[in-house]
Write an enzyme that holds these catalytic residues in place. Structure first.
Site, mmCIF file in Angstrom:
data_model
loop_
_atom_site.group_PDB
_atom_site.id
_atom_site.type_symbol
_atom_site.label_atom_id
_atom_site.label_comp_id
_atom_site.label_asym_id
_atom_site.label_seq_id
_atom_site.Cartn_x
_atom_site.Cartn_y
_atom_site.Cartn_z
ATOM 1 N N ASN A 130 0.830 -1.209 0.000
ATOM 2 C CA ASN A 130 0.000 0.000 0.000
ATOM 3 C C ASN A 130 0.864 1.259 0.000
ATOM 4 O O ASN A 130 0.628 2.203 -0.757
ATOM 5 C CB ASN A 130 -0.901 0.031 1.241
ATOM 6 C CG ASN A 130 -2.059 -0.938 1.159
ATOM 7 O OD1 ASN A 130 -2.334 -1.504 0.108
ATOM 8 N ND2 ASN A 130 -2.741 -1.131 2.269
ATOM 9 N N ARG A 180 -10.490 -4.503 -14.292
ATOM 10 C CA ARG A 180 -9.325 -5.304 -13.878
ATOM 11 C C ARG A 180 -9.669 -6.773 -14.045
ATOM 12 O O ARG A 180 -10.701 -7.229 -13.559
ATOM 13 C CB ARG A 180 -8.945 -5.023 -12.420
ATOM 14 C CG ARG A 180 -8.563 -3.577 -12.140
ATOM 15 C CD ARG A 180 -7.942 -3.425 -10.747
ATOM 16 N NE ARG A 180 -7.868 -2.040 -10.330
ATOM 17 C CZ ARG A 180 -6.912 -1.184 -10.701
ATOM 18 N NH1 ARG A 180 -5.957 -1.597 -11.506
ATOM 19 N NH2 ARG A 180 -6.923 0.066 -10.273
ATOM 20 N N ARG A 225 -5.197 1.912 -13.709
ATOM 21 C CA ARG A 225 -3.828 2.087 -13.217
ATOM 22 C C ARG A 225 -3.205 0.775 -12.748
ATOM 23 O O ARG A 225 -3.797 0.025 -11.977
ATOM 24 C CB ARG A 225 -3.805 3.112 -12.074
ATOM 25 C CG ARG A 225 -2.389 3.420 -11.580
ATOM 26 C CD ARG A 225 -2.415 4.360 -10.398
ATOM 27 N NE ARG A 225 -2.657 5.732 -10.802
ATOM 28 C CZ ARG A 225 -3.512 6.539 -10.186
ATOM 29 N NH1 ARG A 225 -4.210 6.100 -9.178
ATOM 30 N NH2 ARG A 225 -3.652 7.784 -10.594
ATOM 31 N N HIS A 228 -15.349 2.786 -15.190
ATOM 32 C CA HIS A 228 -15.099 2.049 -13.953
ATOM 33 C C HIS A 228 -16.306 1.211 -13.543
ATOM 34 O O HIS A 228 -16.265 0.500 -12.540
ATOM 35 C CB HIS A 228 -14.744 3.065 -12.846
ATOM 36 C CG HIS A 228 -14.248 2.458 -11.584
ATOM 37 N ND1 HIS A 228 -14.954 2.512 -10.396
ATOM 38 C CD2 HIS A 228 -13.107 1.786 -11.304
ATOM 39 C CE1 HIS A 228 -14.278 1.905 -9.441
ATOM 40 N NE2 HIS A 228 -13.159 1.448 -9.964
ATOM 41 N N TYR A 280 -12.161 -9.956 -2.009
ATOM 42 C CA TYR A 280 -12.878 -8.689 -1.871
ATOM 43 C C TYR A 280 -14.339 -8.931 -1.520
ATOM 44 O O TYR A 280 -15.000 -9.761 -2.139
ATOM 45 C CB TYR A 280 -12.832 -7.889 -3.182
ATOM 46 C CG TYR A 280 -11.488 -7.322 -3.560
ATOM 47 C CD1 TYR A 280 -10.299 -7.785 -2.979
ATOM 48 C CD2 TYR A 280 -11.378 -6.326 -4.517
ATOM 49 C CE1 TYR A 280 -9.071 -7.264 -3.344
ATOM 50 C CE2 TYR A 280 -10.154 -5.790 -4.888
ATOM 51 C CZ TYR A 280 -9.005 -6.275 -4.295
ATOM 52 O OH TYR A 280 -7.781 -5.764 -4.665
ATOM 53 N N ARG A 291 -13.767 2.261 4.534
ATOM 54 C CA ARG A 291 -12.570 1.446 4.758
ATOM 55 C C ARG A 291 -11.293 2.272 4.752
ATOM 56 O O ARG A 291 -10.426 2.109 5.597
ATOM 57 C CB ARG A 291 -12.463 0.354 3.690
ATOM 58 C CG ARG A 291 -11.327 -0.644 3.965
ATOM 59 C CD ARG A 291 -10.998 -1.479 2.752
ATOM 60 N NE ARG A 291 -10.203 -0.759 1.772
ATOM 61 C CZ ARG A 291 -10.446 -0.734 0.470
ATOM 62 N NH1 ARG A 291 -11.490 -1.365 -0.026
ATOM 63 N NH2 ARG A 291 -9.676 -0.062 -0.362
ATOM 64 N N HIS A 327 -15.032 -3.935 0.097
ATOM 65 C CA HIS A 327 -14.923 -3.246 -1.187
ATOM 66 C C HIS A 327 -16.267 -2.737 -1.719
ATOM 67 O O HIS A 327 -16.310 -1.931 -2.653
ATOM 68 C CB HIS A 327 -14.292 -4.199 -2.211
ATOM 69 C CG HIS A 327 -13.872 -3.564 -3.490
ATOM 70 N ND1 HIS A 327 -14.577 -3.726 -4.670
ATOM 71 C CD2 HIS A 327 -12.830 -2.752 -3.793
ATOM 72 C CE1 HIS A 327 -13.969 -3.059 -5.641
ATOM 73 N NE2 HIS A 327 -12.920 -2.451 -5.141
#
Length: 685
Positions: free
Chosen positions: A46, A374, A404, A434, A467, A563, A591
């Site tokens: 992270n 993703r 990204r 997204h 997730y 979160r 998530h």
């Protein structure tokens, strides 16, 4: 209410407090030992990404002129200094936790991490043989020549900075650099002795065998210390989507590897004179120097081998079934009757794959539309879409190339899909797509009928095991008609508005969100029950924060589950007295994005791909969707209630930023993730 007076925690500082919560999991003695090491790994990964993106952006802002800085509302240099102070404190805590606590606990479990100074003769011989057989030929040291430029250090690679000298004199000392290959296995399990397990890291193997590398030189003292550079990972590309876009993106990705150094992590055991030479050679600024520990790129520890008892890790979670859905019955026929909810990772992701596979072979299905952000490494989603194209279906697949750190992967999958006959849309000029949506067209009795899957998380079967997300199957016309309208626009590379049921960014989300908040404000002023429960990954948009403060001041009761980054400060008199915020960090990554509005007793619930951040409202195509099925809505509400009751893994987010564990009036423990699994197991058995 002016912006200057509004309590608003800096986004970067708030994120660091979130990462401290990850560090708390590594310190929690109730967490299995290997899992605690993995949380250290997550903390490290992270932080690495934080430097590559957020610190890189902040550094660019620090170079703006004074007038531009004034418009920001904060001083970037001051924030960078605060970031460094917090990170150094966290790194010390990290080092203390790893060296003084976790290594000792491994030893108590008869597991030992050995370094290059702790090998006996037999283990030393084993290590040297391994080095000569598997590692030596992959290492090419670079001797540092004072008259030549210092080699370019690659982003996130591990290096040794080496000094070659003679014990008698330092006059003729030389320096060298050794790059550790990215594919070099990080851990070597050594032969067991009397029930004792031993592990050594690749860098300690190399240090132990350093004389094998420099044997041709007449030096008798070799000092080697690990270093790692983190570079600016932001990429600049021409936003014009054209045939040259992919090549331009590839070029930009190559440039990312050579971005400006944001951080130099170095072993604190390195002598100051060596460090001074290194800093002078790299030409890195002092504020980018971060004292680290012996081991960098700690993200690799996510694969730390468990050579001990299975109890040192969490028990594998067996994915649960969903009542009413069966592998040997048509999922599409089931969805035609009612909506179905998949709660990930508790329930099996296979239902999404089976839905796509059924669509791929069903003779009545003529078209599939899907957005992909993703993807998993060996994607079964992609395979299903390819099979659909081979079976003559029209498959329109929007792959977001600008996701990204997934750009390379998404370029690969785009090429693969195109080769197999899938219509690939590379995304929009000005916006990232997204959203997580899929729409299947099926001809039934001469008319088109649509079946949809909408989710809070990606079409990625790998992350679906880790997730916590919600994925809904529906054939409700209120949803499918608007999805058809949206996909038609996306396939024509445009964004549109005019949706009645969906909440779609970038043109409508902010206005609609404000509408629902304003409705609660109006109800509160009319002395009706008024409340909101919002669950997101991040809350950082200033307009949203101000609107929530306005609602709080009107008497709306607001419960937030955030979160990560939370720029809103709860419990401030005159702003947020009716707002509470908790953050849950546990076995799985929370998530899901859920918006619940009281609506005067007729509670409304939305799921979304969007967090409450400016980019989600203004720079991305996001889709929020109402939960229309009463049974599905109740199941999600029950899960949210478990999270609000959590008094084991929930932390209070408050004005003190002290990450205290959440306490409530319950006399029994509620651990939301475990409670959710048991609830779903009993309900769907």
């Amino acid at each position: 209410m002016t912006k200057k007076k509004v309590p608003f925690l800096n986004r970067e500082i708030s994120w660091l407090y979130f990462n401290e919560r990850v560090l708390q999991e590594a310190a929690d003695e109730t967490v299995p030992l290997i899992e605690r090491i993995k949380f250290l790994s997550i903390f490290s990964s992270n932080l690495e990404e934080f430097y590559r993106v957020r610190v890189a952006t902040m550094t660019r802002l620090a170079n703006l002129n004074e007038k531009s800085k004034a418009l920001l509302g904060f001083n970037p240099k001051k924030i960078l200094n605060e970031i460094k102070n917090i990170v150094i404190r966290q790194e010390r805590k990290f080092e203390q936790l790893f060296q003084a606590t976790l290594i000792n606990e491994l030893a108590q479990n008869r597991i030992f991490i050995l370094n290059d100074t702790q090998l006996n003769v037999a283990r030393g011989e084993f290590v040297r043989n391994h080095f000569r057989d598997r590692i030596l030929s992959n290492l090419v040291p670079i001797l540092i020549n004072p008259d030549q430029p210092f080699p370019e250090l690659k982003d996130r690679y591990l290096y040794f900075f080496v000094r070659l000298s003679k014990k008698s004199s330092r006059k003729n000392e030389r320096f060298a650099l050794i790059e550790l290959p990215q594919d070099l296995p990080r851990f070597l399990v050594l032969p067991e002795t009397n029930g004792l397990k031993f592990i050594i890291l690749a860098e300690d193997i190399i240090k132990y065998c350093m004389d094998d590398i420099f044997y041709i030189f007449d030096y008798d003292e070799l000092d080697a210390f690990s270093i790692q550079v983190t570079r600016d990972a932001e990429i600049d590309i021409d936003k014009k989507i054209s045939d040259k876009f992919i090549e331009e993106l590839k070029t930009s990705l190559d440039k990312r590897k050579k971005g400006k150094p944001m951080r130099l992590l170095y072993d604190t055991e390195m002598p100051f004179d060596m460090l001074s030479v290194l800093v002078a050679k790299i030409k890195i600024e002092a504020e980018s120097l971060i004292p680290g520990n012996r081991y960098h790129r700690f993200g690799d520890f996510i694969r730390f081998p468990n050579v001990g008892s299975p109890s040192l890790e969490y028990k594998p979670t067996v994915p649960l079934k969903v009542a009413g859905l069966h592998r040997t019955e048509s999922i599409i026929d089931k969805i035609a009757v009612k909506d179905y909810l998949i709660n990930l990772p508790y329930q099996s992701y296979d239902y999404i794959i089976l839905f796509l596979r059924e669509a791929a072979i069903d003779p009545k299905v003529t078209e599939i539309n899907i957005t992909l952000y993703r993807l998993a490494e060996n994607s079964r989603v992609i395979n299903a879409l390819i099979n659909a194209a081979k079976n003559g279906k029209t498959v329109n697949c929007l792959v977001e190339l600008k996701a990204r750190f997934d750009e390379h992967s998404n370029i690969y999958w785009s090429n693969r899909l195109e080769e197999e006959g899938v219509n690939v849309n590379y995304g929009l000029t000005d916006y990232k797509v997204h959203s997580k949506i899929c729409l299947v067209k099926r001809m039934e009795k001469g008319r088109a009928v649509y079946y949809a899957n909408l989710a809070t998380g990606n079409f990625n079967e790998k992350t679906a095991k880790l997730y916590c997300d919600h994925s809904i199957f529906t054939a409700k016309k209120e949803i499918t008609r608007e999805l058809l309208k949206l996909f038609t626009a996306l396939n024509n590379k445009t964004v549109i508005k005019g949706f009645k049921h969906l909440i779609v960014s970038p043109l409508e989300s902010r206005r609609k969100f404000y509408f629902y908040v304003n409705r609660e404000i109006r109800n509160a002023k009319e002395n009706k029950a008024a409340y909101m429960v919002l669950k997101v990954n991040s809350l950082a948009d200033e307009g949203i924060v101000e609107k929530l403060y306005e609602a709080s001041n009107a008497g709306v009761k607001i419960k937030l589950i955030v979160r990560g980054t939370c720029c809103l400060v709860p419990g401030i008199k005159g702003f947020s007295e009716n707002i509470t915020v908790i953050s849950i960090i546990d076995k799985f990554l929370e998530h899901a994005r859920i918006y619940i509005f009281g609506n005067g007793g007729k509670e409304e619930m939305f799921l979304s791909s969007a967090d409450l951040m400016t980019r989600n409202f203004e720079h991305r195509v996001e889709v929020g969707f109402p939960v229309l099925d009463a049974d599905v809505r109740q199941e999600i509400r029950d899960i949210v209630d478990f999270q609000l009751q959590d008094n084991v893994k929930a932390r209070d987010v408050n004005k003190y930023n002290n990450n205290k564990y959440h306490k409530n009036r319950l006399t029994f423990k509620v651990r939301a993730q475990f409670q959710t699994y048991n609830y779903l197991k009993n309900k769907h058995q």
